[in-house]
Design a protein around this motif. Structure first.
Motif, PDB file in Angstrom:
ATOM      1  N   TYR A 134       0.844  -1.239   0.260  1.00 24.39           N
ATOM      2  CA  TYR A 134       0.166   0.196  -0.099  1.00 24.39           C
ATOM      3  C   TYR A 134       0.928   0.926   0.033  1.00 24.39           C
ATOM      4  N   ALA A 135       1.080   2.116  -0.683  1.00 25.75           N
ATOM      5  CA  ALA A 135       1.280   3.414  -1.365  1.00 25.75           C
ATOM      6  C   ALA A 135       0.958   4.467  -1.705  1.00 25.75           C
ATOM      7  N   ASP A 136       1.665   5.996  -0.619  1.00 21.38           N
ATOM      8  CA  ASP A 136       0.305   6.764  -0.178  1.00 21.38           C
ATOM      9  C   ASP A 136       1.291   8.454  -0.185  1.00 21.38           C
ATOM     10  N   ILE A 137       1.593   9.368  -0.905  1.00 19.77           N
ATOM     11  CA  ILE A 137       2.464  10.307  -0.522  1.00 19.77           C
ATOM     12  C   ILE A 137       1.996  10.825   0.612  1.00 19.77           C
ATOM     13  N   ASP A 138       0.605  10.408   0.907  1.00 15.37           N
ATOM     14  CA  ASP A 138       0.909  11.076   2.925  1.00 15.37           C
ATOM     15  C   ASP A 138       1.293  10.124   4.366  1.00 15.37           C
ATOM     16  N   ARG A 139       2.302  10.782   4.647  1.00 13.13           N
ATOM     17  CA  ARG A 139       2.671   9.603   5.979  1.00 13.13           C
ATOM     18  C   ARG A 139       1.039   9.602   6.954  1.00 13.13           C
ATOM     19  N   HIS A 140      -0.015  10.138   6.907  1.00 11.35           N
ATOM     20  CA  HIS A 140      -0.902   9.721   8.047  1.00 11.35           C
ATOM     21  C   HIS A 140      -1.566   8.752   6.709  1.00 11.35           C
ATOM     22  N   VAL A 141      -1.682   9.096   6.221  1.00 12.27           N
ATOM     23  CA  VAL A 141      -2.281   8.103   5.443  1.00 12.27           C
ATOM     24  C   VAL A 141      -1.257   6.487   5.550  1.00 12.27           C
TER      25      VAL A 141
END
Length: 604
Positions: A134-141
């Protein structure tokens, strides 16, 4: 997969999300999307205000968002069951919707709306062989995904920017999870709308860098059937500084570029595979009825890419990294030798560790997360030896004080940094003619193979014992592109005892080193006010009194850290000049040669 012209290079700094990601006074699209899905714990008042404006202009937006999330079930089953893909990247995964892993994996009854995540979907097809990033730019996500989604074996959550495919595919944790020699499925659901002018580049890079047999699942918002309402959504985001770009059918198809599509091609998300739907297991079904007219997005699954570019290699990954210091190089070489000694190949050893062959190859090259994997690797190779594990881990530490790196055996002087009492005791005993065998040995990186034969069977880093094979450190003579510095305490070369022939050989080799342009060799005189640590002082051995570094990597033995940087700088400031260093070495060698003439040769 990468070609020579497409070697992926890891990002040199952490991924930077836009400022709004961490500013609760401003809305942030992933939080707004989570709010539209009914998840309130991640949202703030600014997000709620924007969500209200969006819903006012596009009353169907909640149902559209739910349809897109639910589409992962269809797309995942098509890619896993029909294309046989076992490993997936959910790129731009967003905040996870509520998930009950016990319900998802134990096949408990379906719910009104609890959309399954891609791991749950693929796991129904491939079981334990499932791998998901799972990858996202937002570290909270990423934090939420790590907590709620990456709890199953073979799953991780990472921070990555969809616009930098090269960095994504060389992320250390992705390499540990995804085998880039096997097909990969990538989900790009509601992502490209946020990539502005980079959307086509993202799809082109994925086509160029993913291995053969890989495929994409795409969803993309459109205003084709509700232009005014979709324009209001884009305008609401634009008012907060976000570039949200719905596209028409033709523009979305153009974005796909080299990717061919599986039937039925590009279709409204709610209608995708309506005529030939994949069989959805009951525990993955949702009962909430969502009107097809609320889709307002297109969906497609690509055919597997047929071409096979050059494989991703360790050298192509390491080419974009900083130079590996000797400690990790030595640990990696030890792990490689140990694996070869057990007869295990990369694939079988990696399978026992729960990682990929490429990740293990990187470990053995000293270019990966050795702090995390050293113990795991040893146990996978059948080495249940605490001393061996600790010896290797000591080469990776950044200690806060000298005492953290004291040897595991032998007499120890634990004087706090910088070790004034240690050196005072050492000099005192040398002055009293302590019986010692020359000095221990020249640090392995400054040896030549010919010199090393004088000390066969010894281990300069104390790691070649027990279950661990002996591994040579990288040699300074073979690393002329680097600057190497070696500082010796004078007490090491001014001994009254120790075999003079051996001491003469050592001093002769030091004079050879001093003549090499990329090596700086200095002597710290006995009268210097600086204290150099001496870690082991017995009747026969004086250990320590040596500092060395490569460029800006500081070492005492093979340890590194801030105390050594300060100590090395202070030691250099107190050493005698080059000319006097050579004079001290020459005089000590002359004394040793004179004594050696009257002594038997110690070599066999």
């Amino acid at each position: 997969m990468v070609t020579d012209s497409q070697n992926p290079t890891p990002a040199t700094s952490s991924v930077d999300a836009p400022a709004g990601a961490y500013n609760t006074e401003r809305p942030w699209p992933p939080r707004v999307e989570a709010l539209l899905l009914g998840e309130t714990k991640t949202s703030y008042e600014s997000d709620r205000q924007l969500a209200v404006r969006i819903v006012k202009g596009a009353p169907w937006i909640v149902e559209s968002t739910l349809i897109t999330r639910r589409h992962a079930t269809t797309a995942g089953l098509v890619m896993a069951r029909e294309l046989g893909i076992r490993q997936f990247i959910d790129l731009g995964c967003g905040f996870p919707s509520p998930r009950n892993p016990a319900r998802a994996l134990a096949k408990t009854p379906r719910s009104e709306y609890l959309p399954p995540h891609i791991y749950d979907i693929v796991h129904t097809v491939h079981g334990a062989g499932t791998r998901v990033v799972y990858a996202d730019i937002d570290r909270h996500v990423v934090g939420d995904a790590d907590l709620e989604l990456a709890e199953e074996p073979g799953t991780v959550a990472i921070q990555a920017d969809a616009r930098d495919v090269s960095a994504l595919l060389t992320h250390p944790r992705l390499l540990e999870t995804i085998d880039l020699d096997q097909p990969v499925g990538v989900l790009l659901h509601a992502v490209l709308e946020w990539c502005a002018d980079d959307a086509a580049t993202v799809l082109r890079d994925l086509h160029g860098l993913l291995p053969a047999g890989s495929a994409l699942s795409l969803t993309h918002a459109t205003g084709d059937d509700a232009g005014a309402a979709m324009a209001s959504v884009a305008n609401a985001y634009a008012a907060e500084g976000f570039d949200y770009r719905p596209r028409d059918r033709a523009a979305i198809r153009d974005l796909l570029g080299p990717w061919e599509l599986l039937p039925p091609g590009l279709e409204p998300t709610a209608l995708y595979r309506r005529d030939e739907p994949p069989a959805v297991p009951e525990h993955l079904q949702t009962t909430r009825k969502l009107p097809d007219s609320s889709s307002h997005a297109y969906a497609a699954v690509t055919a597997p890419k047929p071409d096979r570019p050059e494989p991703t290699t360790v050298s192509s990954i390491l080419a974009g990294q900083a130079a590996r210091p000797p400690g990790p190089l030595l640990v990696g070489a030890t792990l490689r030798a140990l694996r070869e000694q057990t007869g295990a190949d990369l694939a079988s050893a990696a399978a026992r560790m729960g990682t990929t062959p490429l990740a293990l190859d990187l470990l053995e090259s000293g270019g990966h997360r050795l702090e995390t994997w050293t113990g795991v690797t040893l146990r996978a190779l059948g080495v249940e030896d605490f001393d061996s594990e600790r010896l290797l881990e000591r080469l990776l530490k950044h200690p806060g004080s000298w005492s953290e790196l004291l040897p595991l055996e032998g007499e120890e002087f634990n004087d706090p940094f910088p070790g004034a009492r240690d050196r005072a005791n050492a000099v005192l005993r040398v002055a009293r003619s302590v019986r010692a065998f020359a000095f221990d040995r020249i640090p392995a990186p400054f040896q030549t193979p010919a010199y090393a034969t004088l000390f066969a069977g010894t281990s300069p880093h104390r790691a070649a014992r027990g279950a661990l094979p002996a591994i040579p450190a990288p040699l300074a003579q073979e690393q002329e592109s680097c600057g190497w510095t070696l500082v010796l305490d004078e007490c090491l070369i001014d001994r009254a005892f120790g075999h003079p022939h051996v001491l003469a050989e050592q001093l002769g080799h030091l004079l050879h080193l001093a003549a090499l342009p990329h090596i700086t060799l200095r002597v710290l005189p006995l009268e210097s006010p600086l204290a150099m640590p001496v870690v082991s002082l017995t009747e026969h051995t004086l250990a320590g009194g040596i500092l060395w570094r490569v460029n800006e990597s500081l070492y005492c033995g093979l340890a590194q850290g801030e105390p050594y940087r300060r100590l090395m700088d202070e030691a250099l400031a107190n050493t005698v000049p080059d000319t006097m260093t050579l004079q001290l070495l020459e005089r000590a060698r002359s004394r040793a040669l004179a004594a050696a003439a009257a002594a038997p040769d110690p070599s066999p």
